[in-house]
Scaffold this motif. Structure first.
Motif, PDB file in Angstrom:
ATOM      1  N   SER A 114       7.737 -20.505  12.969  1.00 17.20           N
ATOM      2  CA  SER A 114       8.739 -20.903  12.036  1.00 17.20           C
ATOM      3  C   SER A 114       9.971 -20.304  12.443  1.00 17.20           C
ATOM      4  O   SER A 114       9.925 -18.983  13.047  1.00 17.20           O
ATOM      5  CB  SER A 114       8.104 -20.083  10.834  1.00 17.20           C
ATOM      6  OG  SER A 114       8.298 -18.491  10.731  1.00 17.20           O
ATOM      7  N   ASN A 127       3.367 -18.690  14.134  1.00 16.43           N
ATOM      8  CA  ASN A 127       3.399 -19.650  13.059  1.00 16.43           C
ATOM      9  C   ASN A 127       4.428 -20.715  13.493  1.00 16.43           C
ATOM     10  O   ASN A 127       4.937 -21.540  12.465  1.00 16.43           O
ATOM     11  CB  ASN A 127       3.054 -19.618  11.730  1.00 16.43           C
ATOM     12  CG  ASN A 127       4.366 -18.746  11.287  1.00 16.43           C
ATOM     13  OD1 ASN A 127       5.570 -18.775  11.708  1.00 16.43           O
ATOM     14  ND2 ASN A 127       4.198 -18.732   9.895  1.00 16.43           N
ATOM     15  N   ASN A 164       9.342 -16.756  14.459  1.00 18.54           N
ATOM     16  CA  ASN A 164       7.885 -16.019  14.662  1.00 18.54           C
ATOM     17  C   ASN A 164       7.201 -17.249  15.385  1.00 18.54           C
ATOM     18  O   ASN A 164       6.558 -18.335  14.665  1.00 18.54           O
ATOM     19  CB  ASN A 164       7.355 -15.898  12.950  1.00 18.54           C
ATOM     20  CG  ASN A 164       6.016 -15.578  13.031  1.00 18.54           C
ATOM     21  OD1 ASN A 164       5.247 -15.282  13.865  1.00 18.54           O
ATOM     22  ND2 ASN A 164       5.803 -14.730  11.817  1.00 18.54           N
TER      23      ASN A 164
HETATM   24  C1  LIG Z   1       5.112 -18.032   8.843  1.00 17.96           C
HETATM   25  O1  LIG Z   1       5.654 -16.781   8.905  1.00 17.96           O
HETATM   26  C2  LIG Z   1       7.086 -16.448   8.268  1.00 17.96           C
HETATM   27  C3  LIG Z   1       7.477 -15.133   8.456  1.00 17.96           C
HETATM   28  O2  LIG Z   1       6.498 -14.239   8.473  1.00 17.96           O
HETATM   29  C4  LIG Z   1       6.643 -16.713   6.851  1.00 17.96           C
HETATM   30  O3  LIG Z   1       8.113 -16.783   6.105  1.00 17.96           O
HETATM   31  C5  LIG Z   1       6.386 -18.117   6.709  1.00 17.96           C
HETATM   32  O4  LIG Z   1       6.002 -18.640   5.372  1.00 17.96           O
HETATM   33  C6  LIG Z   1       5.189 -18.556   7.683  1.00 17.96           C
HETATM   34  N1  LIG Z   1       5.063 -20.098   7.799  1.00 17.96           N
HETATM   35  C7  LIG Z   1       4.143 -20.695   7.593  1.00 17.96           C
HETATM   36  C8  LIG Z   1       4.158 -22.191   7.689  1.00 17.96           C
HETATM   37  O5  LIG Z   1       2.992 -20.285   7.335  1.00 17.96           O
END
Ligand SMILES: *[C@@H]1O[C@H](CO)[C@@H](O)[C@H](O)[C@H]1NC(C)=O
Ligand SMILES: *[C@@H]1O[C@H](CO)[C@@H](O)[C@H](O)[C@H]1NC(C)=O
Ligand SMILES: *[C@@H]1O[C@H](CO)[C@@H](O)[C@H](O)[C@H]1NC(C)=O
Ligand SMILES: *[C@@H]1O[C@H](CO)[C@@H](O)[C@H](O)[C@H]1NC(C)=O
Length: 200
Positions: free
Chosen positions: A61, A59, A56
């Motif tokens: 990740s 963000n 993703n």
């Molecule tokens: C970023 O997005 C992913 C997928 O939607 C999610 O699982 C994750 O918690 C998010 N990470 C952060 C650091 O916000």
């Protein structure tokens, strides 16, 4: 037809039959008991290992599922990542094995060059760590926070024969060519060229 002509025809027919299945990835047919789905998957080049992942970018990740068979029953599998380069320093490993009743367990280790692995915390965020044992393979699940705008991340993977019952430490893996070649870049963004075998 002569024998030779028939042989040539047979070989070409076999070649036609084989090539489509060689192009398809094995990982595309793999499923998870937890029904998790990933945007991308790659058949890794060594150790009958597979990586499923979703990156993703908004963000930064990276959610992964690493699939491999331990080198012996009761053995371990490991997937490691270094978001800071290709050296062992700063590499963080996830090691999974099954305990005696078949329950999968996963632990985090920090890899120190020339020293080995020490149980420990990653220097970057990693969460949702779990493991699954099904169809004779172990699966490691995790989500990793990567530095922003990263396009490629260095990954390593390994399989080993067992766990030291006293220390709980993974026993040494083989040092065969496949064990030494089990690392490489994971491209998080498509390069534009379609590669049906994945992008490792
Ligand atoms: C970023 O997005 C992913 C997928 O939607 C999610 O699982 C994750 O918690 C998010 N990470 C952060 C650091 O916000
Ligand atoms: C990616 O992460 C952002 C920020 O956390 C989130 O809004 C978005 O839904 C995520 N995308 C996917 C496909 O999960
Ligand atoms: C397990 O660890 C103990 C303590 O370090 C050591 O003495 C023993 O040889 C190890 N066993 C195996 C199978 O490596
Ligand atoms: C991963 O899959 C998505 C959705 O199919 C695709 O758009 C993207 O290019 C793929 N990424 C890589 C690195 O192949």
């Amino acid at each position: 037809m002569t024998f030779l002509a028939r042989l040539v025809l047979l070989i070409s027919l076999l070649a036609l039959r084989i090539s489509p299945s060689q192009l398809a990835t094995i990982c595309a047919s793999q499923k998870f008991k937890n029904n998790k789905l990933y945007a991308n998957c790659t058949d890794l080049p060594t150790l009958n290992s597979y990586l499923h992942w979703t990156y993703n970018a908004s963000n930064s990740s990276l959610t992964v599922a690493f699939v491999a068979g331990p080198s012996k029953s009761g053995g371990w599998i490991a997937w490691a990542i270094n978001p800071f380069g290709t050296k062992m320093r700063n590499t963080q490993a996830l090691v999974a094995h099954t305990v005696d009743d078949g329950t999968p367990s996963v632990k985090t280790y920090v890899i120190f060059p020339h020293f080995g692995m020490v149980p420990g915390k990653f220097s970057f965020d990693i969460w949702d760590i779990s493991a699954e044992f099904s169809d004779g393979t172990l699966k490691i699940f995790a989500t990793v926070k990567l530095p922003e705008k990263m396009e490629t991340v260095h990954q390593l993977w390994q399989v080993g024969p067992g766990i030291n019952k006293t220390t709980g430490f993974p026993l040494k893996h083989d040092f065969l060519p496949a064990n030494l070649a089990s690392q490489g870049p994971l491209s998080l963004v498509a390069t534009g060229t379609t590669n049906t075998r994945g992008n490792v």
